[in-house]
Design a protein around this motif. Sequence first.
Motif, PDB file in Angstrom:
ATOM      1  N   MET A   1       0.850  -1.162   0.000  1.00 20.03           N
ATOM      2  CA  MET A   1       0.000   0.000   0.000  1.00 20.03           C
ATOM      3  C   MET A   1       0.903   1.234   0.000  1.00 20.03           C
ATOM      4  SD  MET A   1      -2.995   1.100   2.780  1.00 20.03           S
ATOM      5  CE  MET A   1      -3.592  -0.507   3.005  1.00 20.03           C
ATOM      6  N   ASP A   2       0.604   2.161  -0.903  1.00 17.42           N
ATOM      7  CA  ASP A   2       1.425   3.376  -0.966  1.00 17.42           C
ATOM      8  C   ASP A   2       1.043   4.353   0.154  1.00 17.42           C
ATOM      9  OD1 ASP A   2      -1.012   4.340  -1.814  1.00 17.42           O
ATOM     10  OD2 ASP A   2      -0.308   5.052  -3.757  1.00 17.42           O
ATOM     11  N   ALA A   3       1.795   5.423   0.290  1.00 15.21           N
ATOM     12  CA  ALA A   3       1.615   6.375   1.395  1.00 15.21           C
ATOM     13  C   ALA A   3       0.242   7.048   1.347  1.00 15.21           C
ATOM     14  CB  ALA A   3       2.717   7.428   1.362  1.00 15.21           C
ATOM     15  N   GLU A   4      -0.219   7.376   0.158  1.00 15.66           N
ATOM     16  CA  GLU A   4      -1.527   8.030   0.019  1.00 15.66           C
ATOM     17  C   GLU A   4      -2.651   7.083   0.448  1.00 15.66           C
ATOM     18  OE1 GLU A   4      -4.326   9.661  -3.565  1.00 15.66           O
ATOM     19  OE2 GLU A   4      -2.161   9.979  -3.751  1.00 15.66           O
ATOM     20  N   ALA A   5      -2.561   5.840   0.051  1.00 13.30           N
ATOM     21  CA  ALA A   5      -3.573   4.851   0.437  1.00 13.30           C
ATOM     22  C   ALA A   5      -3.529   4.596   1.941  1.00 13.30           C
ATOM     23  CB  ALA A   5      -3.365   3.554  -0.328  1.00 13.30           C
ATOM     24  N   GLN A   6      -2.334   4.555   2.513  1.00 16.45           N
ATOM     25  CA  GLN A   6      -2.219   4.363   3.964  1.00 16.45           C
ATOM     26  C   GLN A   6      -2.880   5.507   4.717  1.00 16.45           C
ATOM     27  OE1 GLN A   6       1.922   3.914   4.943  1.00 16.45           O
ATOM     28  NE2 GLN A   6       1.872   1.700   4.686  1.00 16.45           N
ATOM     29  N   GLU A   7      -2.650   6.717   4.273  1.00 17.48           N
ATOM     30  CA  GLU A   7      -3.253   7.878   4.932  1.00 17.48           C
ATOM     31  C   GLU A   7      -4.774   7.849   4.787  1.00 17.48           C
ATOM     32  OE1 GLU A   7      -3.639  11.036   7.285  1.00 17.48           O
ATOM     33  OE2 GLU A   7      -1.799   9.921   6.929  1.00 17.48           O
ATOM     34  N   SER A   8      -5.258   7.473   3.624  1.00 19.51           N
ATOM     35  CA  SER A   8      -6.700   7.364   3.392  1.00 19.51           C
ATOM     36  C   SER A   8      -7.318   6.304   4.304  1.00 19.51           C
ATOM     37  CB  SER A   8      -6.948   7.016   1.919  1.00 19.51           C
ATOM     38  OG  SER A   8      -8.286   6.706   1.709  1.00 19.51           O
ATOM     39  N   PHE A   9      -6.632   5.176   4.438  1.00 15.38           N
ATOM     40  CA  PHE A   9      -7.122   4.106   5.310  1.00 15.38           C
ATOM     41  C   PHE A   9      -7.134   4.557   6.770  1.00 15.38           C
ATOM     42  CE2 PHE A   9      -6.399   0.249   7.883  1.00 15.38           C
ATOM     43  CZ  PHE A   9      -7.556  -0.436   7.558  1.00 15.38           C
ATOM     44  N   ARG A  10      -6.068   5.228   7.192  1.00 10.90           N
ATOM     45  CA  ARG A  10      -5.997   5.724   8.585  1.00 10.90           C
ATOM     46  C   ARG A  10      -7.129   6.707   8.881  1.00 10.90           C
ATOM     47  NH1 ARG A  10       0.249   6.284   8.228  1.00 10.90           N
ATOM     48  NH2 ARG A  10       0.871   4.271   9.062  1.00 10.90           N
ATOM     49  N   GLU A  11      -7.407   7.597   7.939  1.00 11.89           N
ATOM     50  CA  GLU A  11      -8.497   8.554   8.119  1.00 11.89           C
ATOM     51  C   GLU A  11      -9.835   7.822   8.239  1.00 11.89           C
ATOM     52  OE1 GLU A  11      -8.696  11.691   5.228  1.00 11.89           O
ATOM     53  OE2 GLU A  11      -6.543  12.097   5.427  1.00 11.89           O
ATOM     54  N   PHE A  12     -10.040   6.839   7.380  1.00 12.44           N
ATOM     55  CA  PHE A  12     -11.285   6.063   7.429  1.00 12.44           C
ATOM     56  C   PHE A  12     -11.445   5.390   8.789  1.00 12.44           C
ATOM     57  CE2 PHE A  12     -13.299   1.890   7.055  1.00 12.44           C
ATOM     58  CZ  PHE A  12     -14.584   2.279   6.686  1.00 12.44           C
ATOM     59  N   VAL A  13     -10.406   4.748   9.261  1.00 12.37           N
ATOM     60  CA  VAL A  13     -10.462   4.055  10.556  1.00 12.37           C
ATOM     61  C   VAL A  13     -10.721   5.054  11.679  1.00 12.37           C
ATOM     62  CG1 VAL A  13      -9.134   2.705  12.219  1.00 12.37           C
ATOM     63  CG2 VAL A  13      -9.077   2.096   9.807  1.00 12.37           C
ATOM     64  N   ALA A  14     -10.046   6.183  11.646  1.00  6.43           N
ATOM     65  CA  ALA A  14     -10.233   7.186  12.699  1.00  6.43           C
ATOM     66  C   ALA A  14     -11.653   7.743  12.700  1.00  6.43           C
ATOM     67  CB  ALA A  14      -9.229   8.321  12.522  1.00  6.43           C
ATOM     68  N   ASN A  15     -12.210   7.957  11.524  1.00 11.85           N
ATOM     69  CA  ASN A  15     -13.530   8.577  11.422  1.00 11.85           C
ATOM     70  C   ASN A  15     -14.688   7.599  11.610  1.00 11.85           C
ATOM     71  OD1 ASN A  15     -12.414  11.094  10.921  1.00 11.85           O
ATOM     72  ND2 ASN A  15     -12.375  10.766   8.720  1.00 11.85           N
ATOM     73  N   ARG A  16     -14.550   6.366  11.193  1.00 12.01           N
ATOM     74  CA  ARG A  16     -15.700   5.459  11.152  1.00 12.01           C
ATOM     75  C   ARG A  16     -15.617   4.269  12.093  1.00 12.01           C
ATOM     76  NH1 ARG A  16     -19.564   7.598  10.609  1.00 12.01           N
ATOM     77  NH2 ARG A  16     -20.591   5.636  10.194  1.00 12.01           N
ATOM     78  N   SER A  17     -14.506   4.069  12.771  1.00 18.38           N
ATOM     79  CA  SER A  17     -14.365   2.851  13.572  1.00 18.38           C
ATOM     80  C   SER A  17     -15.342   2.793  14.740  1.00 18.38           C
ATOM     81  CB  SER A  17     -12.930   2.681  14.051  1.00 18.38           C
ATOM     82  OG  SER A  17     -12.566   3.746  14.885  1.00 18.38           O
ATOM     83  N   SER A  18     -15.696   3.918  15.348  1.00 14.76           N
ATOM     84  CA  SER A  18     -16.625   3.851  16.489  1.00 14.76           C
ATOM     85  C   SER A  18     -18.008   3.415  16.037  1.00 14.76           C
ATOM     86  CB  SER A  18     -16.678   5.182  17.228  1.00 14.76           C
ATOM     87  OG  SER A  18     -17.195   6.189  16.392  1.00 14.76           O
ATOM     88  N   ALA A  19     -18.488   3.912  14.914  1.00 16.70           N
ATOM     89  CA  ALA A  19     -19.797   3.489  14.399  1.00 16.70           C
ATOM     90  C   ALA A  19     -19.763   2.019  13.969  1.00 16.70           C
ATOM     91  CB  ALA A  19     -20.214   4.365  13.224  1.00 16.70           C
ATOM     92  N   LEU A  20     -18.676   1.627  13.339  1.00 14.60           N
ATOM     93  CA  LEU A  20     -18.552   0.230  12.916  1.00 14.60           C
ATOM     94  C   LEU A  20     -18.432  -0.701  14.118  1.00 14.60           C
ATOM     95  CD1 LEU A  20     -16.127   0.788   9.918  1.00 14.60           C
ATOM     96  CD2 LEU A  20     -18.511   0.049   9.765  1.00 14.60           C
ATOM     97  N   LEU A  21     -17.776  -0.230  15.180  1.00 15.68           N
ATOM     98  CA  LEU A  21     -17.645  -1.045  16.381  1.00 15.68           C
ATOM     99  C   LEU A  21     -19.006  -1.287  17.032  1.00 15.68           C
ATOM    100  CD1 LEU A  21     -15.904  -2.557  18.410  1.00 15.68           C
ATOM    101  CD2 LEU A  21     -15.554  -0.395  19.603  1.00 15.68           C
ATOM    102  N   LYS A  22     -19.871  -0.285  17.035  1.00 15.11           N
ATOM    103  CA  LYS A  22     -21.222  -0.470  17.583  1.00 15.11           C
ATOM    104  C   LYS A  22     -21.946  -1.588  16.855  1.00 15.11           C
ATOM    105  CE  LYS A  22     -21.846   4.275  19.141  1.00 15.11           C
ATOM    106  NZ  LYS A  22     -22.552   5.545  18.905  1.00 15.11           N
ATOM    107  N   THR A  23     -21.861  -1.582  15.550  1.00 13.77           N
ATOM    108  CA  THR A  23     -22.496  -2.639  14.761  1.00 13.77           C
ATOM    109  C   THR A  23     -21.866  -3.991  15.070  1.00 13.77           C
ATOM    110  OG1 THR A  23     -22.991  -1.090  12.989  1.00 13.77           O
ATOM    111  CG2 THR A  23     -23.004  -3.426  12.420  1.00 13.77           C
ATOM    112  N   ALA A  24     -20.557  -4.043  15.151  1.00 13.45           N
ATOM    113  CA  ALA A  24     -19.865  -5.306  15.416  1.00 13.45           C
ATOM    114  C   ALA A  24     -20.222  -5.851  16.800  1.00 13.45           C
ATOM    115  CB  ALA A  24     -18.350  -5.118  15.294  1.00 13.45           C
ATOM    116  N   VAL A  25     -20.327  -4.978  17.789  1.00 11.34           N
ATOM    117  CA  VAL A  25     -20.687  -5.416  19.143  1.00 11.34           C
ATOM    118  C   VAL A  25     -22.109  -5.969  19.144  1.00 11.34           C
ATOM    119  CG1 VAL A  25     -21.149  -4.607  21.496  1.00 11.34           C
ATOM    120  CG2 VAL A  25     -19.052  -3.939  20.338  1.00 11.34           C
ATOM    121  N   LEU A  26     -23.013  -5.300  18.454  1.00  7.97           N
ATOM    122  CA  LEU A  26     -24.385  -5.808  18.375  1.00  7.97           C
ATOM    123  C   LEU A  26     -24.429  -7.162  17.663  1.00  7.97           C
ATOM    124  CD1 LEU A  26     -26.383  -2.568  17.567  1.00  7.97           C
ATOM    125  CD2 LEU A  26     -26.526  -3.954  19.645  1.00  7.97           C
ATOM    126  N   LEU A  27     -23.668  -7.283  16.598  1.00  8.45           N
ATOM    127  CA  LEU A  27     -23.646  -8.558  15.870  1.00  8.45           C
ATOM    128  C   LEU A  27     -23.096  -9.692  16.731  1.00  8.45           C
ATOM    129  CD1 LEU A  27     -22.419  -7.418  12.350  1.00  8.45           C
ATOM    130  CD2 LEU A  27     -24.649  -8.382  12.910  1.00  8.45           C
TER     131      LEU A  27
END
Length: 185
Positions: A1-27
């Motif tokens: 993964m190149d640097a731009e893709a890594q930064e994009s992935f990090r931003e996604f995880v930082a912004n959406r992981s709490s909402a995704l975690l709620k779904t995962a905990v419910l599942l």
Amino acid sequence: MDAEAQESFREFVANRSSALLKTAVLLSGGDRHAGEDLLQNALIKAADRWHRIDEPEAYVRQVLYRQQVSRWRLKWPRRELSVAEPPETGTAPDTSGAAELRLVMRGALARLTARQRTVLVLRYFEDLPEGEVARILGCSVGTVRSATHRSLARLRALAPELAVLGPAADEQRPSRDYSPVEVRQ
């Protein structure tokens, strides 16, 4: 993964992981550790394919659902052993009235089967239409309807106190402002 893709992935995880975690905990039936494992595995799969993913959140949610479905299909479910004393959390206790409702709901969801939990999470937490749930789970719309009906019936049977704790129940409860002694003038 190149640097731009890594930064994009990090931003996604930082912004959406709490909402995704709620779904995962419910599942995973309210088990936070199992939900974290479920989300971590989904994010690992997403990281491997990050440069090919058009809609990252939809992709990660799809992976979450499919991993949960795969867990039901295991012949021998793998469970971790519980410890006698829970670890210190360091957070202040929730003093709101909704805390009791959350505890009752979490306990009731944990007593449902993985399939029943998944159907209810997809239909009511994720607010997906029956057709979409059927597509995700690989079954017919009729199967989703009947599974939803049975899951709700079992949830009501497992936790009848949810009817008492719900917001609509507050309107049905008699007022406690009355005096048991009748005052005559």
